[in-house]
Design a protein around this motif. Structure first.
Motif, PDB file in Angstrom:
ATOM      1  N   UNK A 214       0.793  -1.306  -0.142  1.00  0.00           N
ATOM      2  CA  UNK A 214       0.003   0.127  -0.143  1.00  0.00           C
ATOM      3  C   UNK A 214       0.667   1.414   0.229  1.00  0.00           C
ATOM      4  N   UNK A 215       1.960   0.994   0.830  1.00  0.00           N
ATOM      5  CA  UNK A 215       2.842   2.431   0.755  1.00  0.00           C
ATOM      6  C   UNK A 215       3.452   2.523  -0.646  1.00  0.00           C
ATOM      7  N   UNK A 216       4.042   1.320  -1.079  1.00  0.00           N
ATOM      8  CA  UNK A 216       4.474   1.544  -2.298  1.00  0.00           C
ATOM      9  C   UNK A 216       3.764   2.254  -3.229  1.00  0.00           C
ATOM     10  N   UNK A 219       3.319   5.987  -2.843  1.00  0.00           N
ATOM     11  CA  UNK A 219       4.203   6.874  -3.401  1.00  0.00           C
ATOM     12  C   UNK A 219       4.023   6.705  -4.906  1.00  0.00           C
ATOM     13  N   UNK A 220       4.091   5.662  -5.600  1.00  0.00           N
ATOM     14  CA  UNK A 220       4.001   5.740  -7.008  1.00  0.00           C
ATOM     15  C   UNK A 220       2.921   6.400  -7.751  1.00  0.00           C
ATOM     16  N   UNK A 221       1.641   6.282  -7.001  1.00  0.00           N
ATOM     17  CA  UNK A 221       0.642   6.984  -7.581  1.00  0.00           C
ATOM     18  C   UNK A 221       0.606   8.459  -7.415  1.00  0.00           C
ATOM     19  N   UNK A 227       3.507  14.107 -11.786  1.00  0.00           N
ATOM     20  CA  UNK A 227       3.934  14.315 -13.104  1.00  0.00           C
ATOM     21  C   UNK A 227       3.156  14.831 -13.912  1.00  0.00           C
ATOM     22  N   UNK A 228       1.905  14.019 -13.953  1.00  0.00           N
ATOM     23  CA  UNK A 228       0.702  14.363 -14.758  1.00  0.00           C
ATOM     24  C   UNK A 228       0.245  16.006 -14.533  1.00  0.00           C
ATOM     25  N   UNK A 229       0.345  16.424 -13.531  1.00  0.00           N
ATOM     26  CA  UNK A 229       0.092  17.978 -13.254  1.00  0.00           C
ATOM     27  C   UNK A 229       1.077  18.983 -13.851  1.00  0.00           C
ATOM     28  N   UNK A 375      -5.716   6.753  -3.524  1.00  0.00           N
ATOM     29  CA  UNK A 375      -4.523   6.059  -2.892  1.00  0.00           C
ATOM     30  C   UNK A 375      -3.382   6.947  -3.417  1.00  0.00           C
ATOM     31  N   UNK A 376      -3.705   8.123  -3.282  1.00  0.00           N
ATOM     32  CA  UNK A 376      -2.430   9.277  -3.844  1.00  0.00           C
ATOM     33  C   UNK A 376      -2.610  10.646  -2.908  1.00  0.00           C
TER      34      UNK A 376
END
Length: 494
Positions: A214-216, A219-221, A227-229, A375-376
Protein backbone atom coordinates in the motif's frame (compact mmCIF):
# COMPACT_ATOMS: atom_id res chain seq x y z
CA UNK A 1 -23.58 29.16 20.18
CA UNK A 2 -26.95 29.93 21.72
CA UNK A 3 -30.55 30.36 20.67
CA UNK A 4 -32.34 33.63 21.19
CA UNK A 5 -36.13 33.52 21.22
CA UNK A 6 -38.29 36.49 20.33
CA UNK A 7 -42.02 36.54 20.67
CA UNK A 8 -43.72 36.01 17.34
CA UNK A 9 -40.48 35.28 15.48
CA UNK A 10 -38.69 32.07 14.58
CA UNK A 11 -35.68 30.79 16.47
CA UNK A 12 -32.55 32.33 15.00
CA UNK A 13 -29.10 30.92 15.79
CA UNK A 14 -26.57 33.43 17.02
CA UNK A 15 -22.90 33.14 16.23
CA UNK A 16 -20.69 34.66 18.89
CA UNK A 17 -17.15 35.44 17.84
CA UNK A 18 -14.62 37.07 20.16
CA UNK A 19 -12.84 39.75 18.18
CA UNK A 20 -9.41 40.56 19.48
CA UNK A 21 -7.80 43.92 19.04
CA UNK A 22 -5.04 42.49 16.87
CA UNK A 23 -7.67 41.14 14.47
CA UNK A 24 -8.82 44.63 13.44
CA UNK A 25 -6.45 44.28 10.48
CA UNK A 26 -5.22 41.07 8.89
CA UNK A 27 -3.29 40.52 5.67
CA UNK A 28 -5.01 38.36 3.10
CA UNK A 29 -3.84 34.76 2.99
CA UNK A 30 -1.96 33.73 -0.17
CA UNK A 31 -5.01 31.80 -1.43
CA UNK A 32 -7.32 34.78 -0.80
CA UNK A 33 -4.92 37.03 -2.76
CA UNK A 34 -4.99 34.51 -5.60
CA UNK A 35 -8.77 34.77 -5.80
CA UNK A 36 -8.43 38.53 -6.35
CA UNK A 37 -6.03 38.12 -9.27
CA UNK A 38 -7.62 39.07 -12.62
CA UNK A 39 -7.18 35.46 -13.80
CA UNK A 40 -9.16 34.12 -10.80
CA UNK A 41 -11.69 36.70 -9.69
CA UNK A 42 -13.83 33.90 -8.28
CA UNK A 43 -17.20 34.21 -6.61
CA UNK A 44 -19.39 31.59 -4.98
CA UNK A 45 -23.07 31.90 -5.82
CA UNK A 46 -25.73 29.77 -4.14
CA UNK A 47 -29.41 29.63 -5.06
CA UNK A 48 -31.60 28.54 -2.14
CA UNK A 49 -35.19 27.56 -2.83
CA UNK A 50 -37.64 28.33 -0.01
CA UNK A 51 -41.00 26.74 0.74
CA UNK A 52 -42.63 29.89 2.09
CA UNK A 53 -43.01 33.54 1.20
CA UNK A 54 -39.93 35.55 2.11
CA UNK A 55 -40.16 37.87 5.11
CA UNK A 56 -37.28 40.30 4.49
CA UNK A 57 -37.36 41.84 7.96
CA UNK A 58 -36.93 38.41 9.59
CA UNK A 59 -34.00 37.49 7.35
CA UNK A 60 -32.29 40.85 7.85
CA UNK A 61 -32.72 40.49 11.61
CA UNK A 62 -31.22 37.00 11.41
CA UNK A 63 -28.25 38.25 9.38
CA UNK A 64 -27.55 40.84 12.06
CA UNK A 65 -27.34 38.08 14.66
CA UNK A 66 -25.22 35.69 12.57
CA UNK A 67 -23.35 36.59 9.40
CA UNK A 68 -22.08 40.02 10.39
CA UNK A 69 -20.78 38.61 13.68
CA UNK A 70 -18.27 36.52 11.77
CA UNK A 71 -14.92 38.32 11.22
CA UNK A 72 -14.74 37.73 7.47
CA UNK A 73 -18.28 39.00 6.96
CA UNK A 74 -17.56 42.20 8.86
CA UNK A 75 -14.27 43.01 7.10
CA UNK A 76 -13.73 44.96 3.92
CA UNK A 77 -10.81 44.63 1.53
CA UNK A 78 -8.30 47.49 1.68
CA UNK A 79 -5.54 47.73 -0.94
CA UNK A 80 -2.46 49.93 -0.98
CA UNK A 81 0.75 50.24 -2.99
CA UNK A 82 1.28 49.63 -6.70
CA UNK A 83 0.95 46.51 -8.85
CA UNK A 84 4.48 45.35 -8.03
CA UNK A 85 4.17 45.78 -4.25
CA UNK A 86 0.45 45.73 -3.62
CA UNK A 87 -0.71 45.11 -0.07
CA UNK A 88 -4.14 43.69 0.66
CA UNK A 89 -5.69 43.56 4.12
CA UNK A 90 -8.93 42.62 5.79
CA UNK A 91 -10.02 45.62 7.88
CA UNK A 92 -12.85 45.45 10.38
CA UNK A 93 -15.70 47.81 9.52
CA UNK A 94 -19.18 48.61 10.72
CA UNK A 95 -21.64 46.55 8.73
CA UNK A 96 -25.15 47.70 7.87
CA UNK A 97 -27.03 44.50 7.06
CA UNK A 98 -29.57 46.33 4.91
CA UNK A 99 -26.75 47.43 2.57
CA UNK A 100 -26.01 43.79 1.75
CA UNK A 101 -29.59 42.66 1.15
CA UNK A 102 -31.02 43.23 -2.33
CA UNK A 103 -34.79 42.97 -2.86
CA UNK A 104 -35.54 43.46 -6.56
CA UNK A 105 -38.98 44.51 -7.76
CA UNK A 106 -40.42 41.70 -9.87
CA UNK A 107 -43.58 42.03 -11.95
CA UNK A 108 -45.20 38.63 -11.42
CA UNK A 109 -48.17 39.35 -13.71
CA UNK A 110 -46.26 38.25 -16.82
CA UNK A 111 -44.20 35.53 -15.15
CA UNK A 112 -45.66 32.04 -14.81
CA UNK A 113 -44.10 28.59 -14.22
CA UNK A 114 -41.38 28.02 -16.84
CA UNK A 115 -41.07 31.77 -17.39
CA UNK A 116 -40.23 32.14 -13.71
CA UNK A 117 -37.48 29.52 -14.01
CA UNK A 118 -36.07 31.35 -17.05
CA UNK A 119 -36.26 34.66 -15.16
CA UNK A 120 -34.28 33.13 -12.28
CA UNK A 121 -31.63 31.77 -14.67
CA UNK A 122 -31.34 35.20 -16.28
CA UNK A 123 -31.15 36.98 -12.92
CA UNK A 124 -28.35 34.74 -11.67
CA UNK A 125 -26.55 35.10 -15.00
CA UNK A 126 -26.73 38.89 -14.67
CA UNK A 127 -25.21 38.64 -11.19
CA UNK A 128 -22.08 37.03 -12.67
CA UNK A 129 -21.39 40.24 -14.63
CA UNK A 130 -21.65 42.61 -11.65
CA UNK A 131 -18.59 42.78 -9.35
CA UNK A 132 -19.06 43.01 -5.60
CA UNK A 133 -18.61 46.45 -4.05
CA UNK A 134 -15.12 46.51 -2.45
CA UNK A 135 -16.04 49.47 -0.26
CA UNK A 136 -17.89 47.03 2.02
CA UNK A 137 -17.58 43.34 2.99
CA UNK A 138 -17.65 41.09 -0.07
CA UNK A 139 -21.03 39.39 0.16
CA UNK A 140 -24.65 39.94 -0.81
CA UNK A 141 -28.01 38.28 -0.20
CA UNK A 142 -30.70 38.67 -2.87
CA UNK A 143 -34.30 37.96 -1.85
CA UNK A 144 -36.60 37.22 -4.79
CA UNK A 145 -40.36 37.22 -4.38
CA UNK A 146 -40.51 34.78 -7.28
CA UNK A 147 -42.50 31.55 -7.42
CA UNK A 148 -40.66 29.00 -9.56
CA UNK A 149 -41.48 25.40 -10.48
CA UNK A 150 -39.65 24.08 -7.39
CA UNK A 151 -39.81 26.88 -4.80
CA UNK A 152 -42.25 29.42 -3.42
CA UNK A 153 -39.51 32.08 -3.17
CA UNK A 154 -35.76 32.20 -3.75
CA UNK A 155 -32.76 33.54 -1.84
CA UNK A 156 -29.40 33.98 -3.59
CA UNK A 157 -26.12 34.25 -1.70
CA UNK A 158 -23.17 35.78 -3.54
CA UNK A 159 -19.83 35.68 -1.73
CA UNK A 160 -16.33 36.37 -2.99
CA UNK A 161 -14.20 33.21 -2.91
CA UNK A 162 -11.47 35.02 -0.96
CA UNK A 163 -13.81 35.05 2.05
CA UNK A 164 -13.59 31.26 2.33
CA UNK A 165 -13.79 27.95 0.51
CA UNK A 166 -16.92 25.95 -0.12
CA UNK A 167 -16.67 23.98 3.13
CA UNK A 168 -16.12 27.14 5.18
CA UNK A 169 -19.10 28.86 3.64
CA UNK A 170 -21.31 25.77 3.85
CA UNK A 171 -20.47 25.53 7.54
CA UNK A 172 -21.47 29.14 7.98
CA UNK A 173 -24.79 28.67 6.18
CA UNK A 174 -25.52 25.55 8.21
CA UNK A 175 -24.64 27.37 11.43
CA UNK A 176 -27.28 29.94 10.47
CA UNK A 177 -29.98 27.28 10.11
CA UNK A 178 -31.89 24.88 12.34
CA UNK A 179 -33.95 21.75 11.81
CA UNK A 180 -37.48 22.64 10.84
CA UNK A 181 -38.72 19.87 13.11
CA UNK A 182 -36.78 21.24 16.09
CA UNK A 183 -35.63 24.88 15.95
CA UNK A 184 -33.23 24.22 18.85
CA UNK A 185 -31.10 21.67 16.94
CA UNK A 186 -28.38 22.01 14.35
CA UNK A 187 -28.84 20.26 11.00
CA UNK A 188 -27.62 16.67 10.74
CA UNK A 189 -25.12 15.44 8.17
CA UNK A 190 -24.77 11.80 7.13
CA UNK A 191 -22.18 9.73 8.97
CA UNK A 192 -19.04 9.27 6.90
CA UNK A 193 -18.43 5.53 7.05
CA UNK A 194 -15.12 4.04 6.17
CA UNK A 195 -15.11 1.97 2.99
CA UNK A 196 -12.40 -0.30 4.36
CA UNK A 197 -13.54 -3.68 5.56
CA UNK A 198 -12.17 -7.17 5.90
CA UNK A 199 -11.42 -10.05 8.18
CA UNK A 200 -8.95 -9.78 11.05
CA UNK A 201 -8.02 -13.45 10.88
CA UNK A 202 -5.11 -12.98 8.48
CA UNK A 203 -1.56 -13.42 9.71
CA UNK A 204 0.73 -10.58 10.71
CA UNK A 205 2.93 -11.35 7.72
CA UNK A 206 -0.03 -10.85 5.40
CA UNK A 207 -0.82 -7.45 6.91
CA UNK A 208 2.84 -6.44 6.77
CA UNK A 209 3.04 -7.31 3.07
CA UNK A 210 -0.22 -5.49 2.40
CA UNK A 211 0.99 -2.41 4.30
CA UNK A 212 4.29 -2.31 2.37
CA UNK A 213 2.44 -2.76 -0.91
CA UNK A 214 0.00 0.00 0.00
CA UNK A 215 2.82 2.42 0.86
CA UNK A 216 4.63 1.57 -2.37
CA UNK A 217 1.49 2.18 -4.45
CA UNK A 218 0.77 5.40 -2.55
CA UNK A 219 4.23 6.75 -3.40
CA UNK A 220 4.03 5.57 -7.02
CA UNK A 221 0.56 7.03 -7.56
CA UNK A 222 1.56 10.35 -6.00
CA UNK A 223 4.64 10.61 -8.20
CA UNK A 224 2.63 9.78 -11.33
CA UNK A 225 -0.07 12.31 -10.42
CA UNK A 226 2.55 14.98 -9.72
CA UNK A 227 4.18 14.35 -13.11
CA UNK A 228 0.79 14.56 -14.82
CA UNK A 229 0.07 17.90 -13.14
CA UNK A 230 3.46 19.25 -14.25
CA UNK A 231 2.85 18.00 -17.79
CA UNK A 232 -0.63 19.56 -17.78
CA UNK A 233 0.85 22.89 -16.71
CA UNK A 234 3.46 22.76 -19.46
CA UNK A 235 1.98 21.07 -22.52
CA UNK A 236 -0.59 18.29 -21.92
CA UNK A 237 -3.91 19.61 -23.23
CA UNK A 238 -7.37 18.11 -23.37
CA UNK A 239 -9.02 17.41 -26.73
CA UNK A 240 -10.74 20.44 -28.27
CA UNK A 241 -14.33 19.30 -27.78
CA UNK A 242 -17.53 21.40 -28.06
CA UNK A 243 -17.50 21.92 -24.27
CA UNK A 244 -13.90 23.11 -23.90
CA UNK A 245 -13.42 26.86 -23.80
CA UNK A 246 -10.46 28.70 -25.29
CA UNK A 247 -9.56 31.28 -22.67
CA UNK A 248 -6.78 32.83 -24.73
CA UNK A 249 -9.43 34.05 -27.18
CA UNK A 250 -12.55 34.32 -25.01
CA UNK A 251 -13.80 37.75 -23.94
CA UNK A 252 -17.04 36.54 -22.37
CA UNK A 253 -17.69 37.65 -18.78
CA UNK A 254 -21.25 36.39 -18.42
CA UNK A 255 -21.82 32.88 -17.10
CA UNK A 256 -25.07 30.93 -17.17
CA UNK A 257 -26.12 29.05 -14.02
CA UNK A 258 -28.81 26.35 -14.10
CA UNK A 259 -29.77 23.50 -11.80
CA UNK A 260 -31.71 20.25 -11.81
CA UNK A 261 -32.91 18.30 -8.75
CA UNK A 262 -33.11 14.50 -8.83
CA UNK A 263 -33.90 11.76 -6.32
CA UNK A 264 -31.08 11.01 -3.89
CA UNK A 265 -32.75 7.65 -3.25
CA UNK A 266 -31.99 6.66 -6.86
CA UNK A 267 -28.30 7.39 -6.31
CA UNK A 268 -28.29 5.40 -3.07
CA UNK A 269 -30.04 2.47 -4.77
CA UNK A 270 -27.26 2.35 -7.38
CA UNK A 271 -24.60 2.83 -4.70
CA UNK A 272 -25.82 -0.11 -2.63
CA UNK A 273 -26.31 -2.42 -5.61
CA UNK A 274 -22.85 -1.68 -7.05
CA UNK A 275 -21.13 -1.53 -3.64
CA UNK A 276 -19.57 1.87 -4.18
CA UNK A 277 -19.88 5.40 -2.80
CA UNK A 278 -22.35 8.10 -3.81
CA UNK A 279 -19.42 10.07 -5.22
CA UNK A 280 -18.50 7.09 -7.42
CA UNK A 281 -22.07 7.00 -8.74
CA UNK A 282 -22.13 10.74 -9.43
CA UNK A 283 -18.87 10.52 -11.37
CA UNK A 284 -20.11 7.52 -13.37
CA UNK A 285 -23.45 9.15 -14.22
CA UNK A 286 -21.65 12.39 -15.16
CA UNK A 287 -19.33 10.44 -17.45
CA UNK A 288 -22.34 8.84 -19.16
CA UNK A 289 -24.19 12.17 -19.41
CA UNK A 290 -21.18 13.97 -20.90
CA UNK A 291 -20.75 11.16 -23.44
CA UNK A 292 -24.38 11.48 -24.54
CA UNK A 293 -24.19 15.27 -24.72
CA UNK A 294 -21.00 15.25 -26.80
CA UNK A 295 -22.51 12.64 -29.13
CA UNK A 296 -25.39 15.04 -29.81
CA UNK A 297 -23.12 18.07 -30.26
CA UNK A 298 -20.89 16.24 -32.74
CA UNK A 299 -24.02 14.99 -34.52
CA UNK A 300 -25.28 18.55 -34.90
CA UNK A 301 -21.96 19.40 -36.54
CA UNK A 302 -22.36 16.32 -38.76
CA UNK A 303 -19.14 14.89 -37.41
CA UNK A 304 -18.54 11.48 -35.76
CA UNK A 305 -17.50 11.67 -32.13
CA UNK A 306 -13.74 11.02 -32.15
CA UNK A 307 -12.29 8.11 -30.25
CA UNK A 308 -9.79 8.56 -27.47
CA UNK A 309 -11.10 11.95 -26.30
CA UNK A 310 -8.99 13.35 -23.47
CA UNK A 311 -11.46 15.13 -21.18
CA UNK A 312 -10.32 15.83 -17.65
CA UNK A 313 -11.93 17.57 -14.71
CA UNK A 314 -10.32 19.41 -11.85
CA UNK A 315 -11.96 17.84 -8.80
CA UNK A 316 -12.02 20.20 -5.83
CA UNK A 317 -11.04 18.45 -2.60
CA UNK A 318 -11.45 19.87 0.88
CA UNK A 319 -8.20 19.53 2.85
CA UNK A 320 -9.66 20.77 6.13
CA UNK A 321 -9.82 18.01 8.78
CA UNK A 322 -13.36 18.76 9.95
CA UNK A 323 -16.22 16.27 10.22
CA UNK A 324 -19.83 16.63 11.28
CA UNK A 325 -22.11 19.61 11.61
CA UNK A 326 -21.09 20.34 15.20
CA UNK A 327 -17.45 20.65 14.13
CA UNK A 328 -18.51 23.06 11.40
CA UNK A 329 -20.47 25.13 13.90
CA UNK A 330 -17.44 25.19 16.22
CA UNK A 331 -15.34 26.59 13.38
CA UNK A 332 -17.83 29.43 13.07
CA UNK A 333 -17.76 30.12 16.78
CA UNK A 334 -13.97 30.32 16.90
CA UNK A 335 -13.76 32.62 13.92
CA UNK A 336 -10.40 33.32 12.30
CA UNK A 337 -8.41 31.54 15.01
CA UNK A 338 -9.47 28.14 13.66
CA UNK A 339 -9.37 26.50 10.26
CA UNK A 340 -11.32 29.15 8.37
CA UNK A 341 -10.20 30.12 4.91
CA UNK A 342 -9.38 28.43 1.62
CA UNK A 343 -8.12 24.88 2.14
CA UNK A 344 -8.55 23.47 -1.35
CA UNK A 345 -6.60 20.83 -3.24
CA UNK A 346 -7.16 19.52 -6.76
CA UNK A 347 -7.36 16.10 -8.36
CA UNK A 348 -7.13 15.78 -12.13
CA UNK A 349 -9.81 13.23 -12.99
CA UNK A 350 -9.97 11.76 -16.53
CA UNK A 351 -13.47 11.05 -17.82
CA UNK A 352 -13.75 8.12 -20.19
CA UNK A 353 -15.88 9.54 -23.00
CA UNK A 354 -17.47 6.74 -25.00
CA UNK A 355 -20.80 5.15 -25.83
CA UNK A 356 -21.04 1.94 -23.79
CA UNK A 357 -23.51 -0.83 -24.58
CA UNK A 358 -23.64 -1.54 -20.83
CA UNK A 359 -24.45 1.67 -18.91
CA UNK A 360 -22.89 0.18 -15.77
CA UNK A 361 -19.49 0.26 -17.48
CA UNK A 362 -19.40 4.01 -16.83
CA UNK A 363 -19.72 3.32 -13.09
CA UNK A 364 -16.97 0.69 -13.13
CA UNK A 365 -14.55 2.93 -15.01
CA UNK A 366 -15.22 5.90 -12.74
CA UNK A 367 -14.78 3.81 -9.60
CA UNK A 368 -11.53 2.29 -10.85
CA UNK A 369 -10.04 5.73 -11.49
CA UNK A 370 -11.25 7.38 -8.29
CA UNK A 371 -10.06 4.42 -6.18
CA UNK A 372 -6.58 4.91 -7.60
CA UNK A 373 -6.80 8.66 -6.98
CA UNK A 374 -7.79 8.02 -3.36
CA UNK A 375 -4.55 6.07 -2.94
CA UNK A 376 -2.52 9.20 -3.71
CA UNK A 377 -1.51 12.44 -2.01
CA UNK A 378 -2.37 14.41 -5.17
CA UNK A 379 -4.88 16.75 -3.50
CA UNK A 380 -2.64 17.46 -0.51
CA UNK A 381 0.37 17.89 -2.79
CA UNK A 382 -1.37 20.46 -5.01
CA UNK A 383 -2.46 22.35 -1.88
CA UNK A 384 1.06 22.43 -0.39
CA UNK A 385 2.83 23.22 -3.66
CA UNK A 386 0.26 25.89 -4.49
CA UNK A 387 0.88 27.66 -1.19
CA UNK A 388 4.65 27.35 -1.69
CA UNK A 389 4.45 28.95 -5.16
CA UNK A 390 2.22 31.72 -3.84
CA UNK A 391 4.57 32.57 -0.99
CA UNK A 392 7.80 32.15 -2.97
CA UNK A 393 6.98 33.62 -6.37
CA UNK A 394 4.01 35.87 -5.74
CA UNK A 395 0.36 35.93 -6.68
CA UNK A 396 0.80 36.81 -10.35
CA UNK A 397 3.20 33.97 -11.08
CA UNK A 398 1.01 31.50 -9.17
CA UNK A 399 -2.11 32.73 -10.99
CA UNK A 400 -0.44 32.26 -14.37
CA UNK A 401 0.69 28.72 -13.49
CA UNK A 402 -2.71 27.65 -12.15
CA UNK A 403 -4.59 29.28 -15.03
CA UNK A 404 -2.38 27.46 -17.53
CA UNK A 405 -2.94 24.13 -15.77
CA UNK A 406 -6.72 24.53 -15.51
CA UNK A 407 -7.03 25.91 -19.06
CA UNK A 408 -5.47 22.70 -20.35
CA UNK A 409 -8.26 20.69 -18.67
CA UNK A 410 -11.94 20.90 -19.62
CA UNK A 411 -14.06 21.42 -16.52
CA UNK A 412 -14.37 21.73 -12.74
CA UNK A 413 -16.25 19.23 -10.57
CA UNK A 414 -17.23 19.21 -6.90
CA UNK A 415 -19.62 17.42 -4.58
CA UNK A 416 -20.77 18.44 -1.10
CA UNK A 417 -22.82 16.61 1.51
CA UNK A 418 -25.81 18.49 2.92
CA UNK A 419 -28.31 18.01 5.77
CA UNK A 420 -30.37 14.83 5.89
CA UNK A 421 -33.42 16.56 7.39
CA UNK A 422 -35.32 19.67 6.38
CA UNK A 423 -33.73 22.88 7.59
CA UNK A 424 -34.99 26.44 7.84
CA UNK A 425 -33.11 29.55 6.75
CA UNK A 426 -34.10 32.15 9.35
CA UNK A 427 -37.51 30.56 9.76
CA UNK A 428 -38.00 29.82 6.04
CA UNK A 429 -38.03 26.06 5.22
CA UNK A 430 -35.53 25.19 2.50
CA UNK A 431 -36.54 23.04 -0.47
CA UNK A 432 -33.16 22.88 -2.28
CA UNK A 433 -29.65 24.37 -2.31
CA UNK A 434 -27.78 24.91 -5.59
CA UNK A 435 -24.28 26.35 -5.00
CA UNK A 436 -21.63 26.89 -7.65
CA UNK A 437 -18.62 29.04 -8.49
CA UNK A 438 -17.50 31.15 -11.42
CA UNK A 439 -14.46 33.21 -12.39
CA UNK A 440 -12.00 30.36 -13.08
CA UNK A 441 -10.88 29.36 -16.60
CA UNK A 442 -13.42 26.61 -17.34
CA UNK A 443 -16.45 26.75 -19.63
CA UNK A 444 -18.20 24.08 -17.53
CA UNK A 445 -18.45 23.59 -13.77
CA UNK A 446 -20.55 20.77 -12.32
CA UNK A 447 -21.44 20.92 -8.63
CA UNK A 448 -23.53 18.41 -6.69
CA UNK A 449 -25.29 19.22 -3.42
CA UNK A 450 -27.25 16.66 -1.43
CA UNK A 451 -30.11 17.73 0.82
CA UNK A 452 -32.66 15.46 2.50
CA UNK A 453 -33.69 12.89 -0.14
CA UNK A 454 -32.64 15.10 -3.06
CA UNK A 455 -29.51 15.78 -5.09
CA UNK A 456 -29.24 19.10 -6.90
CA UNK A 457 -27.01 19.28 -9.97
CA UNK A 458 -25.72 22.81 -10.59
CA UNK A 459 -24.11 23.73 -13.91
CA UNK A 460 -22.21 26.95 -14.47
CA UNK A 461 -21.34 27.36 -18.14
CA UNK A 462 -19.92 29.86 -20.59
CA UNK A 463 -22.94 30.37 -22.90
CA UNK A 464 -20.67 31.11 -25.87
CA UNK A 465 -19.39 27.52 -25.55
CA UNK A 466 -22.41 25.67 -24.10
CA UNK A 467 -25.55 27.46 -25.22
CA UNK A 468 -27.92 24.70 -24.09
CA UNK A 469 -27.05 23.76 -20.47
CA UNK A 470 -30.56 22.45 -19.83
CA UNK A 471 -29.97 19.77 -22.49
CA UNK A 472 -26.84 18.72 -20.61
CA UNK A 473 -29.02 18.44 -17.50
CA UNK A 474 -31.46 16.32 -19.51
CA UNK A 475 -28.63 13.99 -20.61
CA UNK A 476 -27.38 13.69 -17.03
CA UNK A 477 -30.88 12.84 -15.77
CA UNK A 478 -31.49 10.38 -18.62
CA UNK A 479 -28.15 8.68 -17.87
CA UNK A 480 -29.20 8.32 -14.23
CA UNK A 481 -32.46 6.65 -15.31
CA UNK A 482 -30.73 4.24 -17.70
CA UNK A 483 -28.11 3.26 -15.09
CA UNK A 484 -30.82 2.76 -12.46
CA UNK A 485 -32.78 0.57 -14.88
CA UNK A 486 -29.66 -1.49 -15.64
CA UNK A 487 -29.00 -1.96 -11.93
CA UNK A 488 -32.58 -3.10 -11.31
CA UNK A 489 -32.45 -5.47 -14.26
CA UNK A 490 -29.16 -6.90 -12.99
CA UNK A 491 -30.65 -7.40 -9.52
CA UNK A 492 -33.64 -9.27 -10.97
CA UNK A 493 -31.41 -11.71 -12.88
CA UNK A 494 -29.46 -12.70 -9.76
Amino acid sequence: MEIRTRRGRPHIPEIRVEKKEEEEEQPLSPAARLFHAPEFNCNIISVVGLKSKIKPAVIIDGIKQTLIRHPRFSCKLVESGNNQRREQKWVQTKVVAEDHVVIPKIDMHNIENANADAFLDSYVSDLTTIPLDTSKPLWEVHLLDLRTSDAENVAILKIHHSVGDGMSLMSLVLACTRKTSNPDELPSLPNQKSSLSGSRSYSRLFWLVMALWSVAMLVLNTVCDALEFIATTMFLKDTETPIKGNFRLSTSKRMCCVHRTVSFDDLKLIKNAMQMTVNDVILGVSQAGLSQYLKRRYGEQEEPMPKGIRLRAALLVNIRPATGIQDLADIMENGSNCTWGNWIGYIIFPFSISLCDDPLEHLRRAKFIIDRKKNSFEALLTFIVGNFILKSFGVQRAANILKRALSNTTMSFSNMVGPIEEISFYGHPVTYMAPSVYGHPHALTMHFQSYMNKMTVSLTVDPTVISDPHRLCDDWEESLRSIKAAVQEKSCTH
